[in-house]
Scaffold this motif. Structure first.
Motif, PDB file in Angstrom:
ATOM      1  N   LYS A  57       0.863  -1.259   0.177  1.00 21.77           N
ATOM      2  CA  LYS A  57      -0.059   0.015  -0.051  1.00 21.77           C
ATOM      3  C   LYS A  57       0.623   1.199   0.073  1.00 21.77           C
ATOM      4  N   GLN A  58       1.874   1.314   0.943  1.00 29.46           N
ATOM      5  CA  GLN A  58       2.759   2.363   0.762  1.00 29.46           C
ATOM      6  C   GLN A  58       3.476   2.507  -0.577  1.00 29.46           C
ATOM      7  N   LEU A  59       3.808   1.527  -1.158  1.00 29.51           N
ATOM      8  CA  LEU A  59       4.405   1.503  -2.603  1.00 29.51           C
ATOM      9  C   LEU A  59       3.532   2.034  -3.484  1.00 29.51           C
ATOM     10  N   LEU A  60       2.133   1.539  -3.524  1.00 26.76           N
ATOM     11  CA  LEU A  60       1.361   2.238  -4.346  1.00 26.76           C
ATOM     12  C   LEU A  60       0.893   3.700  -4.052  1.00 26.76           C
ATOM     13  N   ASP A  61       0.976   4.145  -2.839  1.00 25.09           N
ATOM     14  CA  ASP A  61       0.738   5.429  -2.396  1.00 25.09           C
ATOM     15  C   ASP A  61       1.775   6.488  -2.998  1.00 25.09           C
ATOM     16  N   LYS A  62       3.012   5.701  -2.952  1.00 21.58           N
ATOM     17  CA  LYS A  62       4.320   6.507  -3.373  1.00 21.58           C
ATOM     18  C   LYS A  62       4.260   6.549  -4.938  1.00 21.58           C
ATOM     19  N   GLU A  63       3.800   5.730  -5.517  1.00 23.95           N
ATOM     20  CA  GLU A  63       3.730   5.637  -7.046  1.00 23.95           C
ATOM     21  C   GLU A  63       2.518   6.568  -7.391  1.00 23.95           C
ATOM     22  N   THR A  64       1.508   6.472  -6.746  1.00 26.98           N
ATOM     23  CA  THR A  64       0.452   7.432  -7.170  1.00 26.98           C
ATOM     24  C   THR A  64       0.655   9.075  -6.960  1.00 26.98           C
ATOM     25  N   GLU A  65       1.345   9.127  -5.759  1.00 25.76           N
ATOM     26  CA  GLU A  65       1.892  10.502  -5.409  1.00 25.76           C
ATOM     27  C   GLU A  65       2.675  10.994  -6.635  1.00 25.76           C
ATOM     28  N   LYS A  66       3.560  10.351  -7.062  1.00 23.63           N
ATOM     29  CA  LYS A  66       4.606  10.515  -8.041  1.00 23.63           C
ATOM     30  C   LYS A  66       3.798  10.897  -9.458  1.00 23.63           C
ATOM     31  N   ILE A  67       2.939  10.244  -9.725  1.00 22.54           N
ATOM     32  CA  ILE A  67       2.076  10.271 -11.050  1.00 22.54           C
ATOM     33  C   ILE A  67       1.271  11.598 -10.853  1.00 22.54           C
ATOM     34  N   GLY A  68       0.862  11.747  -9.908  1.00 21.62           N
ATOM     35  CA  GLY A  68      -0.050  13.065  -9.456  1.00 21.62           C
ATOM     36  C   GLY A  68       0.980  14.484  -9.690  1.00 21.62           C
ATOM     37  N   LEU A  69       2.218  14.179  -9.108  1.00 20.75           N
ATOM     38  CA  LEU A  69       2.863  15.197  -9.216  1.00 20.75           C
ATOM     39  C   LEU A  69       3.634  15.693 -10.732  1.00 20.75           C
ATOM     40  N   ILE A  70       3.592  14.539 -11.439  1.00 17.00           N
ATOM     41  CA  ILE A  70       4.261  14.500 -12.847  1.00 17.00           C
ATOM     42  C   ILE A  70       3.001  15.292 -13.633  1.00 17.00           C
ATOM     43  N   LEU A  71       1.754  14.632 -13.330  1.00 14.54           N
ATOM     44  CA  LEU A  71       0.592  15.363 -13.862  1.00 14.54           C
ATOM     45  C   LEU A  71       0.264  16.763 -13.587  1.00 14.54           C
TER      46      LEU A  71
ATOM     47  N   ILE B 140       8.461  36.309 -10.996  1.00 17.69           N
ATOM     48  CA  ILE B 140       9.059  35.529  -9.824  1.00 17.69           C
ATOM     49  C   ILE B 140       7.979  34.350  -9.677  1.00 17.69           C
ATOM     50  N   LEU B 141       6.789  34.612  -9.291  1.00 12.48           N
ATOM     51  CA  LEU B 141       5.686  33.704  -9.027  1.00 12.48           C
ATOM     52  C   LEU B 141       5.521  32.682 -10.050  1.00 12.48           C
ATOM     53  N   MET B 142       5.635  33.229 -11.493  1.00 11.77           N
ATOM     54  CA  MET B 142       5.634  32.157 -12.445  1.00 11.77           C
ATOM     55  C   MET B 142       6.313  30.940 -12.295  1.00 11.77           C
ATOM     56  N   PHE B 143       7.516  31.059 -11.605  1.00  9.95           N
ATOM     57  CA  PHE B 143       8.367  29.813 -11.648  1.00  9.95           C
ATOM     58  C   PHE B 143       8.518  29.203 -10.343  1.00  9.95           C
ATOM     59  N   VAL B 144       7.698  29.664  -9.227  1.00  6.57           N
ATOM     60  CA  VAL B 144       7.715  29.060  -7.962  1.00  6.57           C
ATOM     61  C   VAL B 144       7.043  27.745  -8.317  1.00  6.57           C
ATOM     62  N   PRO B 145       6.066  27.461  -8.845  1.00  5.55           N
ATOM     63  CA  PRO B 145       5.598  25.934  -8.864  1.00  5.55           C
ATOM     64  C   PRO B 145       6.581  25.014  -9.423  1.00  5.55           C
ATOM     65  N   LEU B 146       7.422  25.300 -10.438  1.00 10.23           N
ATOM     66  CA  LEU B 146       8.511  24.689 -10.894  1.00 10.23           C
ATOM     67  C   LEU B 146       9.662  24.225  -9.895  1.00 10.23           C
ATOM     68  N   GLY B 147       9.920  25.309  -9.012  1.00 10.57           N
ATOM     69  CA  GLY B 147      10.944  25.103  -7.912  1.00 10.57           C
ATOM     70  C   GLY B 147      10.541  24.067  -6.882  1.00 10.57           C
ATOM     71  N   CYS B 148       9.103  24.113  -6.665  1.00 12.70           N
ATOM     72  CA  CYS B 148       8.254  23.257  -5.739  1.00 12.70           C
ATOM     73  C   CYS B 148       8.270  21.690  -6.259  1.00 12.70           C
ATOM     74  N   LEU B 149       7.723  21.643  -7.477  1.00  8.25           N
ATOM     75  CA  LEU B 149       7.437  20.137  -8.014  1.00  8.25           C
ATOM     76  C   LEU B 149       8.836  19.185  -8.674  1.00  8.25           C
ATOM     77  N   LEU B 150       9.752  20.127  -9.051  1.00  8.77           N
ATOM     78  CA  LEU B 150      11.154  19.341  -9.253  1.00  8.77           C
ATOM     79  C   LEU B 150      11.782  18.634  -8.048  1.00  8.77           C
ATOM     80  N   PRO B 151      11.911  19.143  -7.017  1.00  7.49           N
ATOM     81  CA  PRO B 151      12.461  18.360  -5.841  1.00  7.49           C
ATOM     82  C   PRO B 151      11.471  17.301  -5.232  1.00  7.49           C
ATOM     83  N   LEU B 152      10.224  17.392  -5.491  1.00  9.92           N
ATOM     84  CA  LEU B 152       9.150  16.408  -5.254  1.00  9.92           C
ATOM     85  C   LEU B 152       8.972  15.292  -5.883  1.00  9.92           C
ATOM     86  N   ILE B 153       9.460  15.594  -7.269  1.00 11.13           N
ATOM     87  CA  ILE B 153       9.455  14.368  -8.298  1.00 11.13           C
ATOM     88  C   ILE B 153      10.495  13.764  -8.194  1.00 11.13           C
ATOM     89  N   THR B 154      11.569  14.134  -8.311  1.00  7.58           N
ATOM     90  CA  THR B 154      12.767  13.180  -8.450  1.00  7.58           C
ATOM     91  C   THR B 154      14.009  13.533  -7.492  1.00  7.58           C
TER      92      THR B 154
END
Length: 163
Positions: free
Chosen positions: A3-17, A78-92
């Motif tokens: 379940k933890q593995l599936l949750d991690k994979e689901t989270e990663k897919i959500g972040l990629i989307l 500045i604000l336009m690129f904040v999401p990119l800075g948040c998402l990249l370290p969360l994905i990989t």
């Protein structure tokens, strides 16, 4: 553990989307929504010319509306690129060190400015790249600080439980 593995994979897919949706939206607002090429467009390759120069020039002229517009333009860049800075370290995990993260928003920002230059849309401005990198850095910093906070908090909880 499955379940933890599936949750991690689901989270990663959500972040990629979320990253894909963010990138499509970013490209639409920066290069995709212009009606026609402009033959009277601006190019700036001098760092900080528009970041500081427009605010100082318009402020000295007493044009508060233009100062507000220039400040809004800078803040939005500045604000336009904040999401990119948040998402990249969360994905990989590879993007977690800042020196690896830095190149992705830099390349994306330069690509956007290059498209604006080549297709004569918007304003091709090195200051946009600087402001975009500042935004990505703020996003990365926010994720880093939240991780540090959660790590410290979980250590406190573990310490409380062992007593």
């Amino acid at each position: 553990w499955r379940k933890q593995l599936l949750d991690k994979e689901t989270e990663k897919i959500g972040l990629i989307l979320a990253l894909i949706l963010y990138l499509l939206t970013l490209l639409w607002f920066t290069i995709g929504n212009y009606r026609a090429p402009s033959y009277n467009y601006e190019v700036n390759f001098v760092p900080f010319r528009t970041i500081i120069g427009d605010v100082v020039k318009e402020g000295a002229a007493g044009d508060t509306a233009s100062v507000r517009h220039a400040l809004k333009y800078n803040v939005l860049n500045i604000l336009m690129f904040v999401p990119l800075g948040c998402l990249l370290p969360l994905i990989t995990k590879k993007a977690r060190p800042y020196k690896r993260l830095f190149w992705i928003p830099l390349a994306l920002s330069i690509l956007i400015e290059l498209c604006q230059y080549l297709f004569h849309i918007g304003v091709c401005d090195v200051d946009d790249v600087i402001l975009n990198l500042a935004g990505a850095s703020l996003g990365f910093l926010a994720v880093y600080l939240l991780r540090e906070y959660n790590t410290a908090r979980s250590k406190n909880v573990e310490g409380d439980c062992s007593q």
